[in-house]
Design a protein around this motif. Structure first.
Motif, PDB file in Angstrom:
ATOM      1  N   ALA A 138       1.683   9.260  10.152  1.00  0.00           N
ATOM      2  CA  ALA A 138       2.535   8.440   8.991  1.00  0.00           C
ATOM      3  C   ALA A 138       3.973   8.936   8.985  1.00  0.00           C
ATOM      4  CB  ALA A 138       1.760   9.109   7.573  1.00  0.00           C
TER       5      ALA A 138
ATOM      6  N   ILE B 154       1.296   5.319   0.404  1.00  0.00           N
ATOM      7  CA  ILE B 154       0.639   6.402   0.971  1.00  0.00           C
ATOM      8  C   ILE B 154       1.530   7.736   0.656  1.00  0.00           C
ATOM      9  CG2 ILE B 154      -0.596   5.291   2.589  1.00  0.00           C
ATOM     10  CD1 ILE B 154       1.525   5.943   4.864  1.00  0.00           C
TER      11      ILE B 154
ATOM     12  N   TRP C 119      -3.960  10.163  11.259  1.00  0.00           N
ATOM     13  CA  TRP C 119      -2.596   9.245  10.845  1.00  0.00           C
ATOM     14  C   TRP C 119      -1.309   9.785  11.568  1.00  0.00           C
ATOM     15  CZ3 TRP C 119      -2.556   8.457   4.920  1.00  0.00           C
ATOM     16  CH2 TRP C 119      -3.792   7.790   4.638  1.00  0.00           C
TER      17      TRP C 119
ATOM     18  N   SER D  45      -4.998   7.537  -1.481  1.00  0.00           N
ATOM     19  CA  SER D  45      -4.924   8.559  -0.399  1.00  0.00           C
ATOM     20  C   SER D  45      -3.894   9.808  -1.188  1.00  0.00           C
ATOM     21  CB  SER D  45      -4.516   8.450   0.980  1.00  0.00           C
ATOM     22  OG  SER D  45      -3.181   7.690   1.080  1.00  0.00           O
TER      23      SER D  45
ATOM     24  N   ARG E  61       0.855  -1.107   0.056  1.00  0.00           N
ATOM     25  CA  ARG E  61      -0.075   0.046   0.008  1.00  0.00           C
ATOM     26  C   ARG E  61       0.841   1.293   0.236  1.00  0.00           C
ATOM     27  NH1 ARG E  61      -3.824   1.767   5.079  1.00  0.00           N
ATOM     28  NH2 ARG E  61      -4.634   3.816   4.090  1.00  0.00           N
TER      29      ARG E  61
END
Length: 396
Positions: free
Chosen positions: A189, A35, A187, A81, A33
């Motif tokens: 991140a 981001i 988040w 996203s 994934r």
């Protein structure tokens, strides 16, 4: 991952996306994934100087909307996203005002949602500037434009405050979101910890001999994840970063930036890689935080940190440690603190408690466990510089 606008559109309307096309294809093939954030103004759209044009607000925001529309369209179905800019509260990455960032955020978000309303728009990761975020979120149009609020955290590395204050940081931001009627999840991140033992007085100085080492980086990883997971408002945590850069790679900032990876520059794993894999085994199937269910005796000292979780595997997890006493201990001092506590949990054990260190290695000492009236009492010994993880099977 960071997609540099200045790199993919070096001249107006001339795009270079070959690298990212291959990168996204590779990630998708391996089930990874992505981001991404998109940031940094191309020279042709900046009024900044030769050294700071890239962190100066774009002259024409319509051009930012255009590049976000192109990216969201090109990678639709593969990237879900889009984070807009990086650390806008940090002058190292954004020289504009809150109002200028708000305008960029609104413009970019409209472009992304115009491609697909289901795409998540993420605010640029906050570098701790709660006042900046408060001013931004009180501008309702910016608040309404985003789906996720992103925070960054480098406690005890660049941020000199104790790691445990990350809870207050998260709660302050979440309170601002809720007070202004927002429903966004948070988040984290970018969270990280350097294993570079810099000089005393540098950002993130070493206060005990065990700090800022490869071994203690693994301990800090477990602590950081436990603290983040203890906050229900946090829905994603990403460790920064995968591996250290090579010695000849150009880097911004100080030497901490060269020592954040969970692998060395030659790809040899650090202990933190094993810690991350262990935490993944414990939490990946799902969990809920359960701190409020615990009772502790005797009354713990202000140094004890203890967090509880119930996982989808019908397992109670206890993660505990003694806080780093960075404000009261002399640099490089020996730390011999120990603490014994008895923890009562409102669950009946259905198997023996097992105890592990931060790497998932079983500890030899058994966990003293007693079951009374559907509750389980566990006696834990906690030592400074270490983290202890207890896994207790419970009735579903």
């Amino acid at each position: 991952m960071s997609i540099g606008w200045d790199g993919i559109e070096p001249e107006k309307d001339r795009y270079d996306l070959a690298f990212w096309d291959a990168f996204v294809d590779l990630a998708q093939a391996h089930g990874i994934r992505l981001i991404p954030y998109v940031a940094y103004t191309p020279r042709w759209n900046s009024d900044g100087g030769a050294n700071d044009y890239w962190k100066t607000p774009p002259r024409d925001l319509a051009e930012f909307a255009e590049i976000m529309r192109i990216l969201a369209t090109r990678y639709r179905g593969r990237i879900q996203s889009w984070e807009l800019w990086n650390e806008p509260d940090n002058r190292d990455y954004w020289l504009g005002t809150v109002a200028q960032y708000s305008a960029l955020l609104e413009t970019g978000a409209a472009a992304v949602h115009g491609v697909d309303p289901r795409l998540q728009v993420v605010s640029g990761g906050l570098a701790g500037g709660v006042a900046f975020f408060r001013e931004l979120f009180e501008q309702k149009r910016a608040a309404n434009a985003i789906d996720v609020v992103n925070l960054h955290s480098y406690y005890e590395t660049w941020n000199p405050n104790p790691l445990e204050t990350i809870v207050s940081y998260v709660q302050q931001v979440d309170e601002i979101v809720r007070r202004n009627g927002g429903t966004q999840r948070l988040w984290m991140a970018e969270v990280g910890y350097s294993d570079w033992q810099g000089p005393v007085g540098a950002p993130g100085p070493t206060h005990s001999a065990f700090e800022h080492t490869a071994d203690y980086q693994a301990t800090m990883l477990v602590k950081t994840l436990a603290l983040s997971f203890s906050q229900p408002s946090v829905s994603l945590v990403a460790w920064y970063e995968l591996k250290d850069p090579r010695a000849n790679d150009a880097m911004i900032g100080d030497d901490n930036n060269r020592h954040l990876g969970i692998a060395y520059a030659d790809y040899r794993p650090k202990p933190a890689m094993a810690a991350l894999a262990f935490m993944n085994r414990l939490f990946a199937a799902g969990f809920r935080e359960a701190d409020a269910e615990l009772s502790v005796a005797p009354k713990p000292s202000g140094d004890l940190e203890l967090h509880a979780f119930v996982t989808a595997h019908d397992t109670l997890l206890l993660i505990t440690w003694l806080r780093t006493r960075s404000l009261t201990m002399a640099p490089n001092a020996s730390d011999a603190r120990r603490e014994r506590v008895r923890v009562t949990v409102p669950h009946a054990a259905v198997g023996a408690a097992r105890s592990f260190d931060e790497l998932g290695r079983p500890l030899a000492a058994p966990v003293d466990t007693q079951i009374e009236a559907g509750k389980t009492k566990l006696t834990l010994d906690v030592t400074a510089g270490e983290v202890r993880i207890v896994e207790l099977p419970i009735a579903g």
